[in-house]
Design a protein around this motif. Structure first.
Motif, PDB file in Angstrom:
ATOM      1  N   ARG A 130       0.825  -1.207   0.000  1.00 35.63           N
ATOM      2  CA  ARG A 130       0.000   0.000   0.000  1.00 35.63           C
ATOM      3  C   ARG A 130       0.864   1.264   0.000  1.00 35.63           C
ATOM      4  O   ARG A 130       0.531   2.255  -0.665  1.00 35.63           O
ATOM      5  N   THR A 171       0.047  -6.547  -8.514  1.00 34.53           N
ATOM      6  CA  THR A 171      -1.187  -6.774  -9.264  1.00 34.53           C
ATOM      7  C   THR A 171      -1.967  -7.991  -8.791  1.00 34.53           C
ATOM      8  O   THR A 171      -2.998  -8.328  -9.369  1.00 34.53           O
ATOM      9  N   ASN A 198      -3.504  -7.734  -6.221  1.00 32.37           N
ATOM     10  CA  ASN A 198      -4.658  -6.921  -5.825  1.00 32.37           C
ATOM     11  C   ASN A 198      -5.321  -6.362  -7.074  1.00 32.37           C
ATOM     12  O   ASN A 198      -4.675  -5.732  -7.916  1.00 32.37           O
ATOM     13  N   SER A 199      -6.630  -6.575  -7.213  1.00 30.14           N
ATOM     14  CA  SER A 199      -7.328  -6.188  -8.444  1.00 30.14           C
ATOM     15  C   SER A 199      -7.314  -4.680  -8.674  1.00 30.14           C
ATOM     16  O   SER A 199      -7.282  -4.217  -9.818  1.00 30.14           O
ATOM     17  N   ASP A 200      -7.331  -3.893  -7.587  1.00 26.81           N
ATOM     18  CA  ASP A 200      -7.267  -2.436  -7.757  1.00 26.81           C
ATOM     19  C   ASP A 200      -5.955  -2.020  -8.398  1.00 26.81           C
ATOM     20  O   ASP A 200      -5.919  -1.150  -9.278  1.00 26.81           O
ATOM     21  N   ASN A 201      -4.867  -2.622  -7.951  1.00 29.99           N
ATOM     22  CA  ASN A 201      -3.563  -2.310  -8.534  1.00 29.99           C
ATOM     23  C   ASN A 201      -3.479  -2.797  -9.975  1.00 29.99           C
ATOM     24  O   ASN A 201      -2.853  -2.157 -10.822  1.00 29.99           O
ATOM     25  N   TRP A 208      -5.905  -2.960 -12.085  1.00 29.77           N
ATOM     26  CA  TRP A 208      -6.634  -1.971 -12.892  1.00 29.77           C
ATOM     27  C   TRP A 208      -5.764  -0.729 -13.121  1.00 29.77           C
ATOM     28  O   TRP A 208      -5.739  -0.164 -14.219  1.00 29.77           O
ATOM     29  N   SER A 209      -5.049  -0.302 -12.093  1.00 26.01           N
ATOM     30  CA  SER A 209      -4.202   0.888 -12.207  1.00 26.01           C
ATOM     31  C   SER A 209      -3.097   0.684 -13.242  1.00 26.01           C
ATOM     32  O   SER A 209      -2.776   1.595 -14.014  1.00 26.01           O
ATOM     33  N   TYR A 253     -16.589  -4.327 -10.455  1.00 24.71           N
ATOM     34  CA  TYR A 253     -15.273  -4.927 -10.648  1.00 24.71           C
ATOM     35  C   TYR A 253     -15.263  -5.804 -11.888  1.00 24.71           C
ATOM     36  O   TYR A 253     -14.290  -5.856 -12.613  1.00 24.71           O
ATOM     37  N   ARG A 312     -15.001  -3.624 -14.832  1.00 24.29           N
ATOM     38  CA  ARG A 312     -13.646  -3.105 -14.923  1.00 24.29           C
ATOM     39  C   ARG A 312     -12.707  -4.170 -15.478  1.00 24.29           C
ATOM     40  O   ARG A 312     -11.847  -3.885 -16.309  1.00 24.29           O
ATOM     41  N   ASP A 313     -12.862  -5.419 -15.027  1.00 23.67           N
ATOM     42  CA  ASP A 313     -12.039  -6.508 -15.558  1.00 23.67           C
ATOM     43  C   ASP A 313     -12.259  -6.694 -17.044  1.00 23.67           C
ATOM     44  O   ASP A 313     -11.327  -6.973 -17.796  1.00 23.67           O
TER      45      ASP A 313
END
Length: 534
Positions: A219, A253, A255-258, A260-261, A309, A312-313
């Motif tokens: 994080r 990655t 983590n799905s948020d990362n 996506w980033s 999500y 987004r995926d």
């Protein structure tokens, strides 16, 4: 020059010690103490330089000015310890002014280094705390390295980064200090990823890669804006820089948020460029495939995440596909490519995660002759690749009858029949299920029964003396499908294993009873045909 610098360092050290006993204006003194530590580290770095005329001239005015400021700060510290100041507001103002003065001295030293005025007498050796050192000593050491990273020339920065990586690699306590307790050091490391000096970029990428291996500190890296610089390293960095960056991205990655980033910052294109280029080695390509696999997600997870999500995926999937991801992954999985088995395995898993959410993606996969690769791995692959190829073949069979026809025409069925005797129970089961799917198409049934060995493999599995492997109901279902072909009925009826089917029928196995009736009817019709034509 060195004597005056040494004097300044000693006074600053005493001042830092005194500041720890101050009980008022804690936030102000924390800031001043941080800047004093940076100033002390900068001056200690100066001590390692040649005592040349250029160096003496550079510091002839600066060191006396620093001593004046430090003495003024000592006076403020004593007044705060004794609570002998005249007013809180006035003291707060004086402390703000002092923080700015110390900060200006740090900036001036940094400017002299940057201008290249100072020259080293010898390689800089930073004094490292011994094993079991107290936390304060470790923190001071890290702050010293941070200052050298900020004010030093390229070589000083590189040596500081090397030293930092060594202690972090050997002692996890330093990782925590860097991530959570020592100022803006993580931000400095992230900024170094954009450094034009490749040696600085390489060392920084090694450190952030090391940090990313600790879940608690991922994080911190993300909040410091690391994703964009990592993507830029993938595009333009050296091989070593790219390896560090892609390792870092692979852990982030998860983590799905990362994930996506990374996609939003354009990382897909850079990753696919690595995967598609012969310029890079197998390890780097394998790591890049691993990141892509994380980006496209795992199908099993999607049923448990919110629809936002999932949407987004899907956007990430489309980004990968539009950038040529399917073609690149198929190329990596090619048995003729120079990639390692491990890299091919990662590519196959990425294809599985990427392609089966869309019929268009499946069509692209088939058009790129992906089935040729699967057939090769079924015949010749290592166990892990063979298992993956079998799983992908099974999933392709479930997409459409056209896919089943293509797979049947390509020669998969004899290999699947052979795998009915595989050592792995899971592989036997999947081979049976895949065959059951394939023979649901009439054209494949006719093709399957042309080879006597195919039926023989099926019937052997019903032989109680050899043991029954796999799903008995599916085996009987496959045999039942094959009886729709005249040649299939004849070969089953004339085999030496018919007694096993009849025995199962006697045991009231419904599919076996249906199969016996079908075969008996066929034998009766054959008898009548011979009778009427005799």
């Amino acid at each position: 020059m060195k004597s005056s610098v040494k004097q300044a360092v000693e006074v600053i050290s005493s001042l830092i010690s005194l500041s720890h006993s101050i009980k008022v204006f804690n936030v102000k003194w924390q800031l001043i103490r941080k800047k004093l530590e940076e100033l002390s580290s900068g001056l200690m770095a100066v001590e390692s330089c040649n005592d040349s005329s250029e160096n003496t001239a550079a510091f002839s005015d600066l060191v006396p000015s620093i001593l004046v400021t430090v003495n003024e700060c000592c006076d403020l510290a004593r007044r705060c310890v004794d609570l002998s100041y005249s007013g809180k507001l006035l003291m707060q103002s004086d402390l703000d002014v002092m923080a700015a003065k110390v900060g200006l001295h740090v900036k001036n030293i940094s400017g002299i280094w940057t201008a290249g005025v100072l020259t080293h007498g010898s390689a800089i050796v930073v004094s490292r705390p011994g094993l079991g050192a107290c936390k304060d000593d470790m923190r001071f050491y890290v702050r010293d390295l941070l200052t050298r990273m900020k004010i030093g020339d390229t070589e000083m920065k590189r040596q500081a980064l090397v030293s930092l990586y060594q202690v972090m690699d050997e002692d996890e306590r330093y990782v925590k200090l860097v991530a959570l307790e020592v100022g803006d050091i993580v931000k400095v490391l992230v900024d170094f990823l954009d450094s034009p000096e490749m040696e600085i970029q390489e060392e920084a990428s090694k450190i952030v890669s090391l940090m990313s291996g600790f879940d608690l500190y991922k994080r911190v890296l993300v909040e410091c804006g690391i994703v964009g610089p990592l993507n830029r390293v993938l595009e333009t960095g050296s091989r070593l820089s790219r390896e560090g960056a892609v390792k870092c991205l692979q852990t982030l990655t998860v983590n799905s948020d990362n994930a996506w980033s990374v996609s939003a910052h354009g990382g897909v294109t850079a990753l696919l460029k690595i995967c598609s280029s012969s310029e890079f080695g197998g390890e780097l390509i394998g790591l890049a495939c691993g990141v892509l696999r994380n980006l496209v997600g795992v199908e099993e997870i999607k049923s448990r995440v919110p629809s936002t999500y999932i949407f987004r995926d899907e956007l990430v999937h489309e980004t990968v596909v539009k950038a040529g991801g399917i073609r690149a992954l198929v190329r990596i999985s090619d048995p003729k490519s120079a990639t390692s088995s491990k890299t091919r395995e990662v590519a196959l898993r990425t294809i599985e995660n990427l392609c089966f959410s869309s019929q268009n993606h499946i069509n692209m996969l088939m058009n790129y002759m992906f089935t040729d690769h699967l057939l090769f791995f079924l015949r010749n692959g290592e166990v892990s690749l063979q298992e993956l190829a079998l799983k992908l073949t099974f999933r392709l069979c479930g997409t459409s009858d056209d896919a089943k026809k293509t797979i049947g025409d390509a020669g998969f069925m004899p290999e699947l029949a052979r795998l009915l005797n595989a050592k792995s129970y899971d592989m036997r089961e999947m081979a049976i299920e895949t065959l059951s799917s394939l023979v649901s198409v009439p054209r494949n049934r006719k093709r399957f029964v042309q080879d006597d060995r195919n039926i023989q493999y099926l019937l052997q599995l019903l032989d109680e003396d050899e043991g029954i492997s796999g799903n008995k109901q599916l085996l009987l279902s496959i045999l039942m499908s094959l009886t729709s072909c005249n040649s299939g009925r004849r070969k089953i009826a004339s085999s030496g294993y018919l007694k096993n089917i009849e025995k199962l029928a006697e045991e009231q196995v419904s599919d076996a009873k249906r199969l016996v009736r079908k075969l008996s009817s066929n034998r009766f019709h054959s008898f009548l045909s011979r009778f009427w034509h005799s």
